[in-house]
Design an enzyme around this catalytic site. Structure first.
Site, PDB file in Angstrom:
ATOM      1  NE  ARG A 292      -3.335  -0.662   3.166  1.00 10.63           N
ATOM      2  CZ  ARG A 292      -4.435  -0.535   3.918  1.00 10.63           C
ATOM      3  NH1 ARG A 292      -5.613  -0.345   3.354  1.00 10.63           N
ATOM      4  NH2 ARG A 292      -4.340  -0.600   5.232  1.00 10.63           N
ATOM      5  CG  ASP A 293       3.461   4.450   1.662  1.00 12.39           C
ATOM      6  OD1 ASP A 293       3.229   5.174   0.665  1.00 12.39           O
ATOM      7  OD2 ASP A 293       3.988   4.884   2.702  1.00 12.39           O
ATOM      8  CG  LEU A 294       5.130  -0.835  -3.286  1.00  8.04           C
ATOM      9  CD1 LEU A 294       4.780  -1.604  -4.541  1.00  8.04           C
ATOM     10  CD2 LEU A 294       6.355  -1.439  -2.610  1.00  8.04           C
TER      11      LEU A 294
END
Length: 216
Positions: free
Chosen positions: A79-81
């Site tokens: 969810r937060d690459l």
């Protein structure tokens, strides 16, 4: 992180969970600390033009997609690459990266729909702004596009300016690279390429040795 095995059989790799402790209202995680590395944001911005050469970005993206597919096959949605959540080894000619910071990650199934955005607000997928929901696969591909965009452009990506055509692609990139980026950053999620399609994209399958790319 407990669901991710210690041995990733040569994949790009994620930072390892070594131990953890439950302290009443807190959980203390003991994580691997890879040495001789920096995050990809600092690595890119340390270059003379604050961007990477296309072939170096290609070598990194190959490893990143391999690792993301590995995580995805475990039913985990990071969810937060982003550049800041990817470490790169700095003392080796062979590129090696680690995906870090699973703090907003979650488990998912193919039918899962997320309705609360978790991650970096500037990188929000367009479908969340328009419909208030997003899915793991298309969002991960969007974020891979964001990572590649920031590796190749001297500016921080932001979804709204990009959709308003205020952030233009570098015209000096190869046609294959531009096609790869376009396949990641489609407005509509159903039009984006899948992880499998990205892995076999012509841009990532050029006959270039990655071992000679990081010597300087």
């Amino acid at each position: 992180m407990q669901k991710l095995p210690q041995d990733t059989a040569g994949s790009a790799a994620h930072v390892q969970l070594l131990d953890w402790y439950h302290l009443f209202f807190q959980v203390l995680l003991v994580l691997e600390r890879p040495v001789h590395c920096t995050d990809l944001f600092r690595y890119c911005r340390s270059k003379s033009k604050h961007v990477l050469e296309e072939d170096k970005a290609e070598a990194i993206m190959k490893q990143l997609i391999e690792e993301v597919k590995f995580i995805d096959n475990k039913g985990i949605f990071h969810r937060d690459l982003k550049l800041e959540n990817i470490l790169i080894k700095t003392n080796s000619e062979e590129p090696q990266i680690w995906v870090i910071d699973f703090g907003v990650g979650c488990f998912y199934t193919k039918r899962s729909v997320c309705r609360v955005f978790q991650g970096t607000p500037q990188h929000v997928p367009p479908e969340y702004n328009s419909r208030g929901r997003y899915r793991a696969g298309p969002t991960t591909v969007w974020q891979l596009g964001v990572v590649l965009f920031e590796m190749l452009h001297d500016e921080d990506f932001s979804t709204i300016p990009f959709l308003l055509n205020k952030m233009l692609m570098n015209k000096y990139l190869s046609a294959e690279c531009l096609d790869f980026l376009d396949g990641c950053l489609k407005i509509f999620p159903m039009e984006r390429k899948t992880l499998e399609e990205l892995q076999f994209h012509p841009w990532l399958n050029q006959k270039t040795s990655i071992f000679s790319l990081f010597g300087n």
